[in-house]
Design a protein around this motif. Structure first.
Motif, short mmCIF file in Angstrom:
data_model
loop_
_atom_site.label_atom_id
_atom_site.label_comp_id
_atom_site.label_asym_id
_atom_site.label_seq_id
_atom_site.Cartn_x
_atom_site.Cartn_y
_atom_site.Cartn_z
N ASN A 101 6.74 -5.12 6.66
CA ASN A 101 7.48 -3.99 6.09
C ASN A 101 8.03 -4.30 4.70
O ASN A 101 8.20 -3.39 3.89
CB ASN A 101 8.61 -3.56 7.02
CG ASN A 101 8.12 -2.71 8.15
OD1 ASN A 101 7.13 -2.02 8.04
ND2 ASN A 101 8.81 -2.79 9.27
N ARG A 150 4.00 -2.80 3.33
CA ARG A 150 4.28 -1.37 3.41
C ARG A 150 4.50 -0.71 2.05
O ARG A 150 3.93 0.36 1.80
CB ARG A 150 5.48 -1.13 4.33
CG ARG A 150 5.78 0.33 4.55
CD ARG A 150 6.89 0.48 5.55
NE ARG A 150 7.30 1.87 5.63
CZ ARG A 150 8.35 2.27 6.28
NH1 ARG A 150 9.10 1.39 6.92
NH2 ARG A 150 8.67 3.53 6.32
N PRO A 151 5.30 -1.29 1.14
CA PRO A 151 5.45 -0.63 -0.17
C PRO A 151 4.14 -0.52 -0.94
O PRO A 151 3.88 0.49 -1.60
CB PRO A 151 6.45 -1.52 -0.92
CG PRO A 151 7.16 -2.28 0.13
CD PRO A 151 6.18 -2.45 1.25
N PHE A 182 2.11 2.20 0.64
CA PHE A 182 2.74 3.49 0.33
C PHE A 182 2.40 3.94 -1.09
O PHE A 182 2.10 5.11 -1.31
CB PHE A 182 4.26 3.39 0.51
CG PHE A 182 4.95 4.71 0.38
CD1 PHE A 182 4.93 5.63 1.41
CD2 PHE A 182 5.62 5.05 -0.79
CE1 PHE A 182 5.56 6.85 1.30
CE2 PHE A 182 6.26 6.27 -0.92
CZ PHE A 182 6.22 7.17 0.13
N ILE A 183 2.43 3.03 -2.03
CA ILE A 183 2.10 3.38 -3.42
C ILE A 183 0.62 3.76 -3.54
O ILE A 183 0.27 4.72 -4.22
CB ILE A 183 2.44 2.22 -4.38
CG1 ILE A 183 3.96 2.09 -4.49
CG2 ILE A 183 1.83 2.43 -5.75
CD1 ILE A 183 4.43 0.86 -5.21
N THR A 235 -1.27 5.06 -1.31
CA THR A 235 -1.56 6.32 -0.62
C THR A 235 -0.61 7.44 -1.04
O THR A 235 -0.52 8.46 -0.34
CB THR A 235 -1.48 6.13 0.91
OG1 THR A 235 -0.16 5.70 1.25
CG2 THR A 235 -2.51 5.14 1.39
N LEU A 236 0.05 7.27 -2.16
CA LEU A 236 1.03 8.26 -2.61
C LEU A 236 0.44 9.66 -2.77
O LEU A 236 1.07 10.64 -2.35
CB LEU A 236 1.70 7.79 -3.90
CG LEU A 236 2.92 8.57 -4.36
CD1 LEU A 236 3.99 8.56 -3.27
CD2 LEU A 236 3.48 7.98 -5.63
N ASN A 273 0.10 11.18 0.59
CA ASN A 273 1.44 11.32 1.15
C ASN A 273 2.12 12.56 0.57
O ASN A 273 2.82 13.28 1.28
CB ASN A 273 2.26 10.07 0.87
CG ASN A 273 3.17 9.73 2.01
OD1 ASN A 273 3.49 10.56 2.83
ND2 ASN A 273 3.58 8.48 2.06
N GLY A 333 4.71 13.94 3.15
CA GLY A 333 5.31 12.73 3.72
C GLY A 333 4.87 12.39 5.13
O GLY A 333 5.23 11.34 5.65
N THR A 393 3.12 9.05 6.07
CA THR A 393 3.95 7.86 6.26
C THR A 393 3.90 7.40 7.71
O THR A 393 3.89 6.20 7.99
CB THR A 393 5.40 8.14 5.84
OG1 THR A 393 5.41 8.56 4.49
CG2 THR A 393 6.27 6.91 5.98
N ILE A 404 0.87 5.34 8.24
CA ILE A 404 1.07 4.01 7.68
C ILE A 404 1.88 3.15 8.65
O ILE A 404 1.53 2.00 8.93
CB ILE A 404 1.77 4.09 6.29
CG1 ILE A 404 0.86 4.77 5.28
CG2 ILE A 404 2.18 2.71 5.82
CD1 ILE A 404 1.55 5.12 3.98
N ILE A 405 2.97 3.70 9.17
CA ILE A 405 3.84 2.95 10.08
C ILE A 405 3.07 2.56 11.34
O ILE A 405 3.13 1.42 11.79
CB ILE A 405 5.10 3.78 10.41
CG1 ILE A 405 5.98 3.92 9.17
CG2 ILE A 405 5.87 3.15 11.56
CD1 ILE A 405 7.09 4.93 9.32
#
Length: 113
Positions: free
Chosen positions: A44, A48-49, A52-53, A55-56, A59, A64, A67, A70-71
């Motif tokens: 995490n 994760r960051p 996240f970037i 797949t922005l 997302n 959102g 997310t 991703i989790i």
């Protein structure tokens, strides 16, 4: 006791409890739960960051909701890495993440008081 160590112990307790509550999540022992908590914290914090970037755009398009994908994927990744920790499917991984979040929120509220 340091804050990081307390957080890891509480996360391990949350993993252990979630493993016993959810039938699709299997945790062999508390030691395994502690390893899962450490690996999950590492994933995490570092992976994760970055995901996240990357797949922005999707997302943003899904408002959102991606997310959650991703989790769930990161929980499945941890289940592949840590022996003794098994998650049966993506949906159990998502449920596991939700239960972990609720338990950690409850345990953190105990510390604050």
């Amino acid at each position: 006791m340091s804050q990081v160590l307390m957080t890891l112990i509480f996360s391990a307790i949350a993993v252990f409890v979630a493993g016993h509550i959810l039938p699709g999540v299997h945790v062999d022992s508390f030691g395994t739960a502690l390893v899962v908590a450490v690996v999950l914290a590492f994933v995490n914090t570092l992976i994760r960051p970055l995901i996240f970037i990357l797949t922005l755009p999707i997302n943003i398009l899904t408002l959102g909701l991606f997310t959650f994908v991703i989790i769930g994927g990161l929980v499945l990744l941890v289940s592949f890495i840590v022996p003794g920790f098994k998650v049966d499917s993506f949906w159990w991984a998502l449920g596991f993440a939700l239960v972990i979040g609720v338990i950690n929120c409850f345990l953190d509220s105990l510390i604050q008081e």
